[in-house]
Design an enzyme around this catalytic site. Structure first.
Site, PDB file in Angstrom:
ATOM      1  N   HIS A 512      52.213 -37.250  98.747  1.00  0.00           N
ATOM      2  CA  HIS A 512      52.580 -36.096  99.563  1.00  0.00           C
ATOM      3  C   HIS A 512      52.014 -34.810  98.958  1.00  0.00           C
ATOM      4  O   HIS A 512      52.627 -33.751  99.058  1.00  0.00           O
ATOM      5  CB  HIS A 512      54.108 -35.991  99.662  1.00  0.00           C
ATOM      6  N   HIS A 556      58.300 -36.228 103.873  1.00  0.00           N
ATOM      7  CA  HIS A 556      56.995 -36.875 103.896  1.00  0.00           C
ATOM      8  C   HIS A 556      56.132 -35.892 104.682  1.00  0.00           C
ATOM      9  O   HIS A 556      56.574 -35.374 105.710  1.00  0.00           O
ATOM     10  CB  HIS A 556      57.089 -38.227 104.587  1.00  0.00           C
TER      11      HIS A 556
HETATM   12  C1  LIG Z   1      49.215 -44.132 101.218  1.00  0.00           C
HETATM   13  C2  LIG Z   1      49.833 -42.928 101.862  1.00  0.00           C
HETATM   14  C3  LIG Z   1      51.095 -43.029 102.432  1.00  0.00           C
HETATM   15  C4  LIG Z   1      51.667 -41.924 103.032  1.00  0.00           C
HETATM   16  N1  LIG Z   1      52.843 -42.073 103.701  1.00  0.00           N
HETATM   17  C5  LIG Z   1      53.312 -41.051 104.442  1.00  0.00           C
HETATM   18  C6  LIG Z   1      54.420 -41.226 105.306  1.00  0.00           C
HETATM   19  O1  LIG Z   1      54.985 -42.317 105.424  1.00  0.00           O
HETATM   20  N2  LIG Z   1      54.843 -40.156 106.036  1.00  0.00           N
HETATM   21  C7  LIG Z   1      54.248 -38.934 105.935  1.00  0.00           C
HETATM   22  O2  LIG Z   1      54.708 -37.983 106.570  1.00  0.00           O
HETATM   23  N3  LIG Z   1      53.199 -38.742 105.121  1.00  0.00           N
HETATM   24  C8  LIG Z   1      52.698 -39.773 104.413  1.00  0.00           C
HETATM   25  N4  LIG Z   1      51.593 -39.599 103.653  1.00  0.00           N
HETATM   26  C9  LIG Z   1      51.018 -38.247 103.554  1.00  0.00           C
HETATM   27  C10 LIG Z   1      50.304 -37.778 104.820  1.00  0.00           C
HETATM   28  O3  LIG Z   1      49.556 -38.825 105.388  1.00  0.00           O
HETATM   29  C11 LIG Z   1      49.420 -36.606 104.421  1.00  0.00           C
HETATM   30  O4  LIG Z   1      50.231 -35.579 103.900  1.00  0.00           O
HETATM   31  C12 LIG Z   1      48.622 -36.004 105.581  1.00  0.00           C
HETATM   32  O5  LIG Z   1      47.891 -36.967 106.281  1.00  0.00           O
HETATM   33  C13 LIG Z   1      47.674 -34.967 105.010  1.00  0.00           C
HETATM   34  O6  LIG Z   1      47.013 -34.311 106.053  1.00  0.00           O
HETATM   35  P1  LIG Z   1      45.758 -33.416 105.714  1.00  0.00           P
HETATM   36  O7  LIG Z   1      45.184 -32.958 107.005  1.00  0.00           O
HETATM   37  O8  LIG Z   1      46.121 -32.427 104.697  1.00  0.00           O
HETATM   38  O9  LIG Z   1      44.733 -34.405 104.978  1.00  0.00           O
HETATM   39  P2  LIG Z   1      44.214 -35.851 105.362  1.00  0.00           P
HETATM   40  O10 LIG Z   1      45.052 -36.457 106.419  1.00  0.00           O
HETATM   41  O11 LIG Z   1      44.037 -36.595 104.109  1.00  0.00           O
HETATM   42  O12 LIG Z   1      42.799 -35.561 106.023  1.00  0.00           O
HETATM   43  C14 LIG Z   1      41.718 -35.007 105.296  1.00  0.00           C
HETATM   44  C15 LIG Z   1      40.437 -35.515 105.920  1.00  0.00           C
HETATM   45  O13 LIG Z   1      39.346 -34.788 105.405  1.00  0.00           O
HETATM   46  C16 LIG Z   1      38.284 -35.685 105.125  1.00  0.00           C
HETATM   47  N5  LIG Z   1      37.434 -35.080 104.089  1.00  0.00           N
HETATM   48  C17 LIG Z   1      37.796 -34.777 102.822  1.00  0.00           C
HETATM   49  N6  LIG Z   1      36.731 -34.244 102.158  1.00  0.00           N
HETATM   50  C18 LIG Z   1      35.701 -34.216 103.036  1.00  0.00           C
HETATM   51  C19 LIG Z   1      34.343 -33.804 102.942  1.00  0.00           C
HETATM   52  N7  LIG Z   1      33.829 -33.325 101.806  1.00  0.00           N
HETATM   53  N8  LIG Z   1      33.551 -33.902 104.044  1.00  0.00           N
HETATM   54  C20 LIG Z   1      34.056 -34.400 105.222  1.00  0.00           C
HETATM   55  N9  LIG Z   1      35.334 -34.828 105.352  1.00  0.00           N
HETATM   56  C21 LIG Z   1      36.145 -34.731 104.271  1.00  0.00           C
HETATM   57  C22 LIG Z   1      39.001 -36.939 104.656  1.00  0.00           C
HETATM   58  O14 LIG Z   1      38.193 -38.075 104.719  1.00  0.00           O
HETATM   59  C23 LIG Z   1      40.186 -36.985 105.613  1.00  0.00           C
HETATM   60  O15 LIG Z   1      39.857 -37.662 106.798  1.00  0.00           O
HETATM   61  C24 LIG Z   1      50.990 -40.672 103.018  1.00  0.00           C
HETATM   62  C25 LIG Z   1      49.734 -40.562 102.441  1.00  0.00           C
HETATM   63  C26 LIG Z   1      49.140 -41.683 101.871  1.00  0.00           C
HETATM   64  C27 LIG Z   1      47.774 -41.553 101.295  1.00  0.00           C
END
Ligand SMILES: Cc1cc2nc3c(=O)[nH]c(=O)nc-3n(C[C@H](O)[C@H](O)[C@H](O)COP(=O)(O)OP(=O)(O)OC[C@H]3O[C@@H](n4cnc5c(N)ncnc54)[C@H](O)[C@@H]3O)c2cc1C
Length: 578
Positions: A512, A556
């Site tokens: 998280h 989460h």
């Molecule tokens: C194993 C796991 C279990 C989880 N379980 C839960 C849960 O049950 N409930 C919950 O609420 N949250 C959960 N989470 C957390 C939640 O999924 C994340 O907090 C959320 O998805 C983050 O959103 P974000 O947009 O910040 O980043 P992300 O969803 O990680 O998206 C970032 C994106 O940017 C892309 N990216 C990164 N760098 C680059 C680059 N240089 N060039 C192009 N693309 C790039 C990545 O590939 C990714 O697709 C979990 C996370 C994980 C990993």
């Protein structure tokens, strides 16, 4: 249109916005901005396609998605000083939908305290609970029936749930043999573990049902929802996969008023670097690791450290990549007097095959449910001795210090040949330890340096110990008599030092992570983005992902990020009159 690589982008095509990353943050922005047919968006995603992947679609297969799979960035941390120097895997989604494509699907919004604290810290009332609920919460959520069709009223209060949003949510669609026992315990031990019928009301304390981001028995990720079939056909929305953004580049070589609208990207580490310029803005949504990684390679970060690597400084900002905060979690397990646990399918291929046939036929059965059906949010007692040493770091009096989750099988450990299990996971959800994300090479394809710094604070260690003991007290209710047999693995941890050792040997991230591009007031001398999510000291760039939360929500994190991104989309639309 979805392109497999950047060669698919039509030559000379211009975009108003370039969104980097398609996770919870990026997908919302791409969707909402392209509601206006006159606005064009390109999403650049480093990860792979999520299409036709059973392990992604089937809710219960979530544990197969990480670590060490093609759908995970497969990051690892530096040896953790306070966890017996263990190196932890740090899972992040490497696919369309980002981490929402590989996560465990828990849908939790955080508390009134969390959002009001964000409003206070940022100086923007627009982030308060009253501003985000119901408006942005309901824009995000579409509550759907559970896979077995039972009445949702059993699990939640529909008044608190959206029905016209985009991310599908549902209560668990298949009962487990511990569900009722957990509920009975909340009656018998209702002083310490009261039942909470609606933990998503902003007041989450107590034990309740886990709502998940699943719909019709399938995972609902930001890829299947915000970037789902009915949206990717928009002529003004393009998505390119398998393409890594390496840097963002300034106009005029960075002199004078610093404006950045150009994105540099490549298919492979030694592949040719190409560039594209957004006519309006670049939206960084690379997540808690990806976003600071791109910023640091672009020269936006601590100038001193970057200059040692030979990276010219564009903006000297020591806050970039700092303040990395996550919930440390841990599992305890017990042998149980039952065969109706998930070990059944793990050990017997016939049972596993029958479950899959059922899911394939009707999207019903055990594979539709999450790993845990119920969870709870709990506080340390007010007179806990740790408060003599530390001010209460929780978001407020209605927010937890630790979380407790119940699983009908052995979680976190490989399944042994014999025995059936129940696990109780706990996590510190108001942690004080802070880590960082950094780089130690000039090659953007090299992995960043990730340090969660778990258990650096004595408060976190104390709270984790208390969470382990609370889990054991939960099982003292009479309903568990004859069901719970002896403990698995942690049987010797009784004294403070033994508990500490169990924690040092077994704690791991809940994934998280937030905080590496923190939001602070516009006039603050620290922080990475302003309350409107614009990158400090730069024109043309915003950050919309989990990295902007200055403190980790008591949740989460996917729902808080979806909600944040929904409001961010409105802020952007308003500014550009879209
Ligand atoms: C194993 C796991 C279990 C989880 N379980 C839960 C849960 O049950 N409930 C919950 O609420 N949250 C959960 N989470 C957390 C939640 O999924 C994340 O907090 C959320 O998805 C983050 O959103 P974000 O947009 O910040 O980043 P992300 O969803 O990680 O998206 C970032 C994106 O940017 C892309 N990216 C990164 N760098 C680059 C680059 N240089 N060039 C192009 N693309 C790039 C990545 O590939 C990714 O697709 C979990 C996370 C994980 C990993």
């Amino acid at each position: 249109t979805i392109f497999d690589n950047a060669h698919g982008i039509p030559a000379g095509k211009k975009y108003d916005f370039i969104v980097i990353g398609s996770g919870a943050g990026g997908a919302v922005i791409a969707n909402r901005l392209t509601e206006n047919p006159a606005t064009s968006v390109l999403v650049i995603e480093a990860g792979v396609s999520d299409k036709d992947q059973l392990n992604i679609t089937v809710p219960f297969y979530t544990t197969r998605l990480s670590p060490n799979t093609p759908f995970d960035w497969n990051f690892t941390t530096v040896p953790q000083t306070h966890l017996n120097n263990r190196v932890l895997t740090y899972n992040r989604g490497f696919a369309l939908g980002g981490s929402t494509t590989i996560n465990s699907m828990a849908y939790t919004r955080g508390t009134i305290d969390d959002w009001d604290r964000l409003a206070k810290l940022s100086g923007d009332q627009g982030w308060s609970w009253d501003s985000i609920f119901p408006k942005y919460v309901f824009k995000n959520e579409i509550l759907t029936p559970p896979a077995d069709g039972h009445d949702v009223m059993e699990n939640l209060d529909p008044a608190f749930h959206g029905t016209v949003g985009i991310t599908g949510t549902s209560p668990p669609g298949f009962p487990t043999s511990i569900d009722d026992k957990v509920l009975v315990t909340t009656q018998e031990l209702n002083g310490e573990f009261p039942f909470n019928h609606e933990p998503n009301s902003g007041k989450h304390l107590g034990v309740g049902w886990q709502i998940v981001t699943a719909r019709g028995g399938e995972r609902s990720s930001s890829s299947t929802s915000y970037l789902g079939p009915k949206f990717v056909v928009r002529p003004n929305l393009d998505i390119v996969l398998n393409t890594r953004v390496t840097r963002i580049l300034p106009e005029n070589g960075g002199n004078g008023d610093l404006t950045i609208r150009t994105v540099e990207y490549a298919q492979t580490a030694d592949g040719q670097r190409q560039t594209l310029k957004a006519s309006k803005e670049v939206i960084l949504a690379g997540g808690v690791i990806g976003t600071p990684h791109i910023l640091l390679h672009s020269g936006i970060g601590p100038a001193q450290t970057l200059s040692k690597l030979g990276i010219a400084s564009l903006v000297d900002n020591p806050s970039v990549g700092g303040n990395f905060t996550d919930h440390p979690g841990i599992s305890q397990a017990w042998f149980v007097n039952s065969t109706d646990t998930w070990e059944l399918a793990v050990r017997d291929p016939k049972v596993a095959a029958a479950q899959l046939v059922e899911w394939e036929k009707s999207r019903t059965g055990p594979l539709t449910r999450p790993v845990q059906s119920q969870l709870g949010w709990l506080r340390l007692p007010e007179n806990a001795k740790i408060f003599q040493q530390f001010e209460d770091p929780s978001a407020g009096p209605n927010s937890a210090h630790f979380e407790i989750l119940f699983a009908n099988g052995l979680s976190d450990f490989p399944t042994p040949p014999k025995g059936n299990f129940m696990s109780i996971l706990t996590a510190v959800v108001a942690p004080l330890s802070r880590g960082f994300v950094h780089i130690n090479s000039v090659n953007p394809f090299d992995k960043p340096v990730v340090d969660t710094n778990f258990m650096e604070s004595e408060f976190d260690l104390f709270t984790m110990r208390e969470s382990l003991l609370a889990a054991r007290r939960f099982l003292k209710a009479s309903v568990w008599k004859g069901y719970i047999l002896e403990p698995f693995q942690h049987s010797n941890s009784e004294t403070e030092e033994e508990l500490n050792e169990y924690i040092r040997n077994n704690a791991r991230p809940f994934w998280h992570g937030v905080g590496t591009a923190s939001m602070t007031p516009e006039d603050a001398s620290y922080g990475v983005v302003n309350p409107d999510l614009k990158l400090k000291g730069v024109k043309g760039v915003r950050v919309v992902d989990g990295s902007v939360f200055p403190l980790v929500p008591t949740a989460h994190t996917q729902a808080p990020i979806y909600i944040l991104a929904e409001r961010a989309a409105d802020i952007i639309k308003k500014e550009w009159d879209l």
